[in-house]
Design a protein around this motif. Structure first.
Motif, PDB file in Angstrom:
ATOM      1  N   GLY A  28     -64.599  23.651  81.934  1.00  0.00           N
ATOM      2  CA  GLY A  28     -65.716  22.766  81.612  1.00  0.00           C
ATOM      3  C   GLY A  28     -67.056  23.413  81.888  1.00  0.00           C
ATOM      4  O   GLY A  28     -67.971  23.378  81.046  1.00  0.00           O
ATOM      5  N   VAL A  29     -67.182  24.036  83.055  1.00  0.00           N
ATOM      6  CA  VAL A  29     -68.446  24.706  83.391  1.00  0.00           C
ATOM      7  C   VAL A  29     -68.693  25.882  82.449  1.00  0.00           C
ATOM      8  O   VAL A  29     -69.815  26.085  81.940  1.00  0.00           O
ATOM      9  CB  VAL A  29     -68.416  25.167  84.854  1.00  0.00           C
ATOM     10  N   SER A  30     -67.655  26.670  82.184  1.00  0.00           N
ATOM     11  CA  SER A  30     -67.814  27.829  81.296  1.00  0.00           C
ATOM     12  C   SER A  30     -68.188  27.397  79.873  1.00  0.00           C
ATOM     13  O   SER A  30     -69.046  28.028  79.234  1.00  0.00           O
ATOM     14  CB  SER A  30     -66.521  28.653  81.278  1.00  0.00           C
ATOM     15  N   SER A  31     -67.542  26.340  79.388  1.00  0.00           N
ATOM     16  CA  SER A  31     -67.843  25.872  78.033  1.00  0.00           C
ATOM     17  C   SER A  31     -69.273  25.354  77.933  1.00  0.00           C
ATOM     18  O   SER A  31     -69.988  25.648  76.952  1.00  0.00           O
ATOM     19  CB  SER A  31     -66.853  24.773  77.632  1.00  0.00           C
ATOM     20  N   ALA A  32     -69.701  24.588  78.948  1.00  0.00           N
ATOM     21  CA  ALA A  32     -71.080  24.094  78.925  1.00  0.00           C
ATOM     22  C   ALA A  32     -72.073  25.252  78.965  1.00  0.00           C
ATOM     23  O   ALA A  32     -73.089  25.253  78.234  1.00  0.00           O
ATOM     24  CB  ALA A  32     -71.309  23.147  80.111  1.00  0.00           C
ATOM     25  N   ALA A  33     -71.798  26.260  79.804  1.00  0.00           N
ATOM     26  CA  ALA A  33     -72.690  27.418  79.860  1.00  0.00           C
ATOM     27  C   ALA A  33     -72.688  28.186  78.546  1.00  0.00           C
ATOM     28  O   ALA A  33     -73.739  28.631  78.058  1.00  0.00           O
ATOM     29  CB  ALA A  33     -72.263  28.330  81.015  1.00  0.00           C
ATOM     30  N   LEU A  34     -71.496  28.332  77.943  1.00  0.00           N
ATOM     31  CA  LEU A  34     -71.397  29.053  76.675  1.00  0.00           C
ATOM     32  C   LEU A  34     -72.183  28.351  75.580  1.00  0.00           C
ATOM     33  O   LEU A  34     -72.932  28.990  74.816  1.00  0.00           O
ATOM     34  CB  LEU A  34     -69.927  29.192  76.277  1.00  0.00           C
ATOM     35  N   VAL A  35     -72.038  27.023  75.478  1.00  0.00           N
ATOM     36  CA  VAL A  35     -72.765  26.269  74.456  1.00  0.00           C
ATOM     37  C   VAL A  35     -74.264  26.364  74.692  1.00  0.00           C
ATOM     38  O   VAL A  35     -75.062  26.563  73.756  1.00  0.00           O
ATOM     39  CB  VAL A  35     -72.292  24.804  74.448  1.00  0.00           C
ATOM     40  N   GLY A  36     -74.690  26.245  75.947  1.00  0.00           N
ATOM     41  CA  GLY A  36     -76.118  26.321  76.239  1.00  0.00           C
ATOM     42  C   GLY A  36     -76.704  27.692  75.919  1.00  0.00           C
ATOM     43  O   GLY A  36     -77.776  27.803  75.307  1.00  0.00           O
ATOM     44  N   VAL A  37     -75.987  28.760  76.308  1.00  0.00           N
ATOM     45  CA  VAL A  37     -76.487  30.109  76.032  1.00  0.00           C
ATOM     46  C   VAL A  37     -76.517  30.384  74.543  1.00  0.00           C
ATOM     47  O   VAL A  37     -77.476  30.953  73.997  1.00  0.00           O
ATOM     48  CB  VAL A  37     -75.627  31.156  76.774  1.00  0.00           C
ATOM     49  N   LEU A  38     -75.457  29.976  73.830  1.00  0.00           N
ATOM     50  CA  LEU A  38     -75.419  30.216  72.385  1.00  0.00           C
ATOM     51  C   LEU A  38     -76.511  29.435  71.669  1.00  0.00           C
ATOM     52  O   LEU A  38     -77.181  29.958  70.753  1.00  0.00           O
ATOM     53  CB  LEU A  38     -74.039  29.838  71.835  1.00  0.00           C
ATOM     54  N   GLN A  39     -76.721  28.192  72.074  1.00  0.00           N
ATOM     55  CA  GLN A  39     -77.767  27.397  71.448  1.00  0.00           C
ATOM     56  C   GLN A  39     -79.140  28.020  71.673  1.00  0.00           C
ATOM     57  O   GLN A  39     -79.967  28.133  70.749  1.00  0.00           O
ATOM     58  CB  GLN A  39     -77.735  25.970  72.000  1.00  0.00           C
TER      59      GLN A  39
END
Length: 433
Positions: A28-39
């Protein structure tokens, strides 16, 4: 200190839930960070693209290649927007800019969340203008939607995979523990030579198995010494008592001889009871034979006892056969009847019936009875109620304790079920089917 709440879940299930929860939080933390960085990266790329377009148009205005002419708007208007070569770029002129060739007139863009906009001021030959360029954020939104479409079903599937693999891995890791538990459950005092399996891996479980085997070694040695002590004590105590009894019986009759014989008889009974309890405590394997409990009850109830004024009445059903030790079951009947006769006023009823799959032996007397608060204590060793001490001529407080232990070894039970007045003791033993 014992915890108030002991978890009922198995170690395997708890380990699986813990591993799955940890992986779920990490994903969950990794996915949220990935989405935020990609966005943020995609938005920065769109902003860079808009700035690039604005810079290209500004360079065109300064160099005049290709030629772009900026014209004025209506008097009093804030400015005039002129299409440049790029359709996503507009040029905004200030009032008073010198007249020139106007290409296409249109209004300034309205702010929109679907575009990244960059603005750059440019000094031209005819005055200062603003170059405004935009880049669509739709590709970034499409990329984020694709990533979310992958993550939403992918994370639960990955968690299920982690849970399954953890369940299998913990099961394999705990398999030696289950083997040790099963072996320990099967080991009794009759087969203390058996040992638990030691896994080949030199880990904590292997050390646990080795420690368990060393404990079994010590236990086997201690039980062996206990059995040898009981056998030696039985021989060393019974032989001199038997010789002493024989000498007293052939001695000239007198009051002192009679009292000595009575004392020797009590010592012999006490010695026999203590040795039997020692064998029961050592969990020596009993004899396995078919015992006609009705015949045993009839013989023991009809045996002569010191109190000839108490009448023993029999109510015994036929063909009640149990499986166990004939000598120990005989002691059960004898102790119950002796105890009842010792405390009865005039009569004792011995009843043996079949109830379901059990043989139920009830011994009922008409004596003072056993108070409710003492119904469990009478089965403790060396327990004699105050009411019984005045009238008890031979009890040692071990008879009912022996009855309870023998009944438990035969898969049965014993309890006080009636009185006062009077007392009714019920022994229950499974019948051979």
């Amino acid at each position: 200190m014992t915890p108030r709440f002991a978890p009922r879940l198995s170690v395997r299930l708890r380990a699986t839930l813990a591993a799955t929860a940890i992986v779920a939080v990490a994903l969950g933390v990794s996915s949220a960070a990935l989405v935020g960085v990609l966005q943020g990266s995609l938005q920065d790329s769109a902003a860079d693209e808009a700035a690039r377009r604005a810079a290209i148009t500004a360079d065109m205005l300064v160099t005049g290649s290709p030629p772009v002419t900026v014209g004025t708007g209506e008097p009093g208007s804030p400015g005039t927007a002129v299409d440049a070569v790029d359709p996503d770029v507009v040029i905004i002129g200030e009032p008073g800019v010198a007249a020139g060739k106007v290409l296409v007139m249109r209004k300034q863009w309205a702010p929109s969340g679907t575009y990244a906009v960059a603005t750059q001021p440019v000094d031209t030959a005819v005055g200062k203008v603003l170059v405004q360029a935009r880049a669509s954020l739709q590709p970034a939104a499409a990329a984020l939607a694709t990533l979310q479409a992958v993550l939403l079903p992918g994370i639960p599937a990955l968690l299920l995979l982690v849970a399954g693999l953890t369940w299998l891995a913990v099961g394999r890791a705990l398999a030696p523990v289950s083997a040790i538990r099963r072996e320990l459950a099967d080991i009794t005092t009759s087969d203390l030579h058996r040992r638990v399996p030691v896994p080949p891996a030199r880990d904590e479980i292997a050390r646990l198995a080795a420690t368990t085997n060393r404990t079994l070694d010590r236990l086997e040695h201690a039980v062996g010494r206990h059995r040898r002590f009981v056998a030696d004590a039985a021989h060393e105590l019974r032989s001199p008592l038997a010789v002493l009894r024989t000498r007293l019986e052939i001695a000239p009759p007198q009051a002192l001889t009679t009292e000595a014989l009575s004392d020797v008889d009590r010592i012999q009974r006490l010695t026999t009871d203590l040795l039997l309890l020692a064998r029961l405590d050592a969990d020596e394997p009993p004899e396995h034979e078919e015992v006609d409990l009705g015949q045993v009850a009839a013989e023991e109830a009809a045996r002569a006892r010191p109190r000839t004024d108490v009448r023993v009445v029999l109510d015994i059903s036929n063909e009640i056969v149990v499986h166990g030790s004939g000598d120990q079951l005989r002691r059960v009947v004898a102790n119950l009847v002796d105890n009842a006769v010792r405390h009865a006023e005039t009569a004792v009823l011995v009843r043996l019936v079949r109830q379901g799959g059990d043989a139920v032996l009830e011994v009922d007397d008409d004596g003072p009875g056993i108070p409710v608060e003492h119904r469990e204590a009478v089965f403790d060793r060396f327990t004699r109620l105050d009411e019984a001490r005045d009238r008890d001529a031979g009890g040692s407080g071990l008879g009912l304790a022996i009855v309870r232990d023998v009944a438990a070894r035969h898969g049965g039970s014993v309890a006080v079920v009636g009185g006062p007045p009077g007392a009714c003791l019920r022994a229950r033993v499974p019948i051979i089917r």
